[in-house]
Scaffold this active site. Structure first.
Site, PDB file in Angstrom:
ATOM      1  N   CYS A 228       0.363 -35.529 -14.627  1.00  0.00           N
ATOM      2  CA  CYS A 228      -0.156 -34.828 -13.441  1.00  0.00           C
ATOM      3  C   CYS A 228      -0.596 -35.791 -12.346  1.00  0.00           C
ATOM      4  O   CYS A 228      -0.729 -35.396 -11.189  1.00  0.00           O
ATOM      5  CB  CYS A 228      -1.323 -33.928 -13.840  1.00  0.00           C
ATOM      6  SG  CYS A 228      -0.890 -32.811 -15.162  1.00  0.00           S
TER       7      CYS A 228
ATOM      8  N   HIS B 176      -6.026 -31.902  -8.123  1.00  0.00           N
ATOM      9  CA  HIS B 176      -4.952 -31.430  -9.009  1.00  0.00           C
ATOM     10  C   HIS B 176      -5.294 -30.010  -9.455  1.00  0.00           C
ATOM     11  O   HIS B 176      -6.430 -29.721  -9.831  1.00  0.00           O
ATOM     12  CB  HIS B 176      -4.844 -32.362 -10.213  1.00  0.00           C
ATOM     13  CG  HIS B 176      -3.958 -31.843 -11.290  1.00  0.00           C
ATOM     14  ND1 HIS B 176      -2.693 -31.343 -11.039  1.00  0.00           N
ATOM     15  CD2 HIS B 176      -4.143 -31.725 -12.633  1.00  0.00           C
ATOM     16  CE1 HIS B 176      -2.155 -30.946 -12.173  1.00  0.00           C
ATOM     17  NE2 HIS B 176      -3.016 -31.157 -13.155  1.00  0.00           N
TER      18      HIS B 176
ATOM     19  N   ASN C 255      -0.501 -24.664 -13.176  1.00  0.00           N
ATOM     20  CA  ASN C 255      -0.504 -26.132 -13.202  1.00  0.00           C
ATOM     21  C   ASN C 255       0.949 -26.618 -13.139  1.00  0.00           C
ATOM     22  O   ASN C 255       1.707 -26.429 -14.091  1.00  0.00           O
ATOM     23  CB  ASN C 255      -1.191 -26.598 -14.492  1.00  0.00           C
ATOM     24  CG  ASN C 255      -1.294 -28.104 -14.603  1.00  0.00           C
ATOM     25  OD1 ASN C 255      -0.660 -28.837 -13.843  1.00  0.00           O
ATOM     26  ND2 ASN C 255      -2.085 -28.571 -15.546  1.00  0.00           N
TER      27      ASN C 255
HETATM   28  O1  UT7 Z   1      -3.103 -31.006 -16.012  1.00  0.00           O
HETATM   29  C1  UT7 Z   1      -3.490 -31.926 -16.964  1.00  0.00           C
HETATM   30  C2  UT7 Z   1      -4.884 -31.813 -17.364  1.00  0.00           C
HETATM   31  N1  UT7 Z   1      -5.112 -30.540 -18.027  1.00  0.00           N
HETATM   32  C3  UT7 Z   1      -6.257 -29.937 -17.863  1.00  0.00           C
HETATM   33  O2  UT7 Z   1      -7.084 -30.404 -17.117  1.00  0.00           O
HETATM   34  C4  UT7 Z   1      -6.527 -28.695 -18.663  1.00  0.00           C
HETATM   35  C5  UT7 Z   1      -7.903 -28.798 -19.263  1.00  0.00           C
HETATM   36  N2  UT7 Z   1      -8.283 -27.705 -20.145  1.00  0.00           N
HETATM   37  C6  UT7 Z   1      -8.460 -26.428 -19.732  1.00  0.00           C
HETATM   38  O3  UT7 Z   1      -8.176 -26.082 -18.619  1.00  0.00           O
HETATM   39  C7  UT7 Z   1      -9.116 -25.466 -20.700  1.00  0.00           C
HETATM   40  O4  UT7 Z   1      -9.585 -26.182 -21.802  1.00  0.00           O
HETATM   41  C8  UT7 Z   1      -8.180 -24.326 -21.193  1.00  0.00           C
HETATM   42  C9  UT7 Z   1      -7.917 -23.346 -20.086  1.00  0.00           C
HETATM   43  C10 UT7 Z   1      -6.873 -24.898 -21.700  1.00  0.00           C
HETATM   44  C11 UT7 Z   1      -8.838 -23.561 -22.348  1.00  0.00           C
HETATM   45  O5  UT7 Z   1     -10.114 -23.089 -21.931  1.00  0.00           O
HETATM   46  P1  UT7 Z   1     -11.403 -23.323 -22.832  1.00  0.00           P
HETATM   47  O6  UT7 Z   1     -12.513 -22.645 -22.181  1.00  0.00           O
HETATM   48  O7  UT7 Z   1     -11.519 -24.812 -23.044  1.00  0.00           O
HETATM   49  O8  UT7 Z   1     -11.035 -22.590 -24.168  1.00  0.00           O
HETATM   50  P2  UT7 Z   1     -10.880 -23.145 -25.650  1.00  0.00           P
HETATM   51  O9  UT7 Z   1      -9.687 -24.041 -25.766  1.00  0.00           O
HETATM   52  O10 UT7 Z   1     -12.204 -23.699 -26.096  1.00  0.00           O
HETATM   53  O11 UT7 Z   1     -10.587 -21.828 -26.443  1.00  0.00           O
HETATM   54  C12 UT7 Z   1     -11.539 -20.783 -26.497  1.00  0.00           C
HETATM   55  C13 UT7 Z   1     -10.936 -19.617 -27.260  1.00  0.00           C
HETATM   56  C14 UT7 Z   1     -10.300 -20.013 -28.587  1.00  0.00           C
HETATM   57  O12 UT7 Z   1     -10.580 -19.005 -29.516  1.00  0.00           O
HETATM   58  P3  UT7 Z   1     -11.732 -19.188 -30.633  1.00  0.00           P
HETATM   59  O13 UT7 Z   1     -11.346 -20.430 -31.412  1.00  0.00           O
HETATM   60  O14 UT7 Z   1     -12.996 -19.399 -29.847  1.00  0.00           O
HETATM   61  O15 UT7 Z   1     -11.674 -17.941 -31.409  1.00  0.00           O
HETATM   62  C15 UT7 Z   1      -8.830 -20.034 -28.278  1.00  0.00           C
HETATM   63  O16 UT7 Z   1      -8.040 -19.763 -29.414  1.00  0.00           O
HETATM   64  O17 UT7 Z   1      -9.894 -19.011 -26.487  1.00  0.00           O
HETATM   65  C16 UT7 Z   1      -8.728 -18.890 -27.295  1.00  0.00           C
HETATM   66  N3  UT7 Z   1      -7.541 -18.969 -26.439  1.00  0.00           N
HETATM   67  C17 UT7 Z   1      -7.028 -17.879 -25.828  1.00  0.00           C
HETATM   68  N4  UT7 Z   1      -7.393 -16.599 -25.827  1.00  0.00           N
HETATM   69  C18 UT7 Z   1      -6.667 -15.739 -25.076  1.00  0.00           C
HETATM   70  C19 UT7 Z   1      -6.823 -20.063 -26.093  1.00  0.00           C
HETATM   71  N5  UT7 Z   1      -5.819 -19.694 -25.263  1.00  0.00           N
HETATM   72  C20 UT7 Z   1      -5.918 -18.358 -25.085  1.00  0.00           C
HETATM   73  C21 UT7 Z   1      -5.191 -17.426 -24.336  1.00  0.00           C
HETATM   74  N6  UT7 Z   1      -5.596 -16.138 -24.356  1.00  0.00           N
HETATM   75  N7  UT7 Z   1      -4.122 -17.773 -23.575  1.00  0.00           N
END
Ligand code: UT7
Length: 329
Positions: free
Chosen positions: A113, A254, A284
């Site tokens: 990115c 970004h 993204n």
């Molecule tokens: O471009 C390069 C750099 N990339 C980034 O900067 C991305 C950085 N990361 C993020 O933007 C965020 O971490 C995400 C959007 C990817 C995820 O958000 P989060 O608040 O960090 O969620 P998480 O990964 O901690 O997941 C929370 C919950 C999980 O369920 P449990 O374990 O709490 O039951 C995931 O399984 O959300 C669940 N989950 C979803 N639920 C519904 C993960 N993806 C989804 C989804 N729909 N698409």
């Protein structure tokens, strides 16, 4: 002699995937995606459309807007993690051919990115050293070619697209790219990774069975590091140039996640109206995200000649970078 951003262009593919489309594909909801990321929709390239096709359209527009002839372009740098071909030829060479530019320095860079900001730093160095006069830099991605559409944790995040800029020599500091900083820390290489297909895990049935050709991300860990690194990065570049956020007309981060952008903008005490936001409409798009955002603001008439932009980016590697760039329409 300074380097200046002379023109901008972008291309967005036709096919749109909304959050509602994803509700039919994986266990997710429009509400979750919007709340956690700010994304509403993203565009996906056609099956026959390659990264170089997207890049060529963005580049042609940037060159047309620069008022230069194709023969004036003496360098092409394409930032991408989804090249047309795995090893060679580079996507930059394919784009050069599609544009009809011959006998030009052309190569790809891989900084995920952060690729567009890395490309800008190289173009600036080429120009300020006198080696080149007009360098075309491109950020182009067909992320849909490395996204696993059965993995809800990643598939909802990414979109396809391309952005390009012509970087030219100028003697006018008011038109200059004032500074570009780039950095990396390989310790976190497994935070964002496509593990299969390279020399570590060459393409094989095992790679396909384990879905190692697809992008994997440690989302939460990446999120935390992104906020801290992006914030540190912008304060450093502002301090080094004896500027504050009040001197910035547009903050162009970004576009990975609205919550990351918002957290950094708040720490910067950046007026909300000065934050360029396109994540809702494009998702993204990796290396394409910053030039696509600049282009959108330009086409909507918001970004004016002479305004100062602060770019800030973060991605796989891990890599990051920031830049202070005057816009010249
Ligand atoms: O471009 C390069 C750099 N990339 C980034 O900067 C991305 C950085 N990361 C993020 O933007 C965020 O971490 C995400 C959007 C990817 C995820 O958000 P989060 O608040 O960090 O969620 P998480 O990964 O901690 O997941 C929370 C919950 C999980 O369920 P449990 O374990 O709490 O039951 C995931 O399984 O959300 C669940 N989950 C979803 N639920 C519904 C993960 N993806 C989804 C989804 N729909 N698409």
């Amino acid at each position: 002699m300074y380097a200046s951003l002379k023109s901008i262009g972008a291309y967005v593919p036709e096919k749109k995937l909304t959050n509602l489309d994803f509700e039919k594909m994986v266990d997710t909801t429009d509400a979750w995606i919007q709340q956690r990321t700010g994304i509403k929709e993203r565009y996906i390239a056609g099956e026959d459309e390659t990264t170089s096709d997207l890049a060529t359209k963005a580049a042609a527009l940037a060159i047309e807007r620069s008022g230069l002839e194709l023969s004036d372009i003496d360098g092409i740098i394409c930032a991408t993690i989804t090249p047309d071909f795995f090893c060679m030829p580079s996507t930059a060479c394919v784009v050069a051919d599609k544009l009809g530019i011959k006998y030009v320095t052309a190569f790809d860079i891989s900084a995920a990115c952060s690729g567009f900001v890395y490309a800008m730093s190289m173009a600036k160095a080429f120009i300020e050293s006198g080696m080149k006069k007009n360098v075309l830099i491109i950020g182009a991605e067909k992320m849909s070619s490395i996204v696993d559409y059965s993995d809800r944790a990643t598939c909802v995040l990414f979109g396809d697209g391309a952005g390009a800029a012509v970087i030219s020599a100028t003697e006018d500091k008011k038109k200059a790219i004032l500074d570009v900083k780039t950095s990396a820390d390989g310790e976190y290489q497994d935070f964002l990774i496509t593990a299969g297909g390279g020399s570590k895990n060459p393409c094989s049935q095992h790679v396909l069975n384990e879905k190692m050709q697809y992008l994997k991300m440690k989302g939460n860990e990446t999120f935390k590091l992104a906020v801290n690194t992006l914030t540190k990065d912008v304060f450093e570049i502002l301090d080094d140039n004896k500027l504050t956020s009040n001197d910035i007309d547009w903050f162009v981060p970004h576009q990975a996640n609205y919550r990351i952008i918002n957290a950094v903008a708040k720490k910067l005490k950046m007026d909300e109206d000065k934050v360029v936001l396109t994540v809702a409409g494009y998702g993204n798009t990796s290396a394409a995200s910053i030039p696509m955002a600049i282009n959108k603001w330009y086409e909507e008439g918001k970004l004016k000649d002479g305004e100062l932009m602060l770019l800030d980016t973060f991605g796989g590697g891990l890599t990051w970078g920031s830049a202070l760039v005057h816009f010249n329409a």
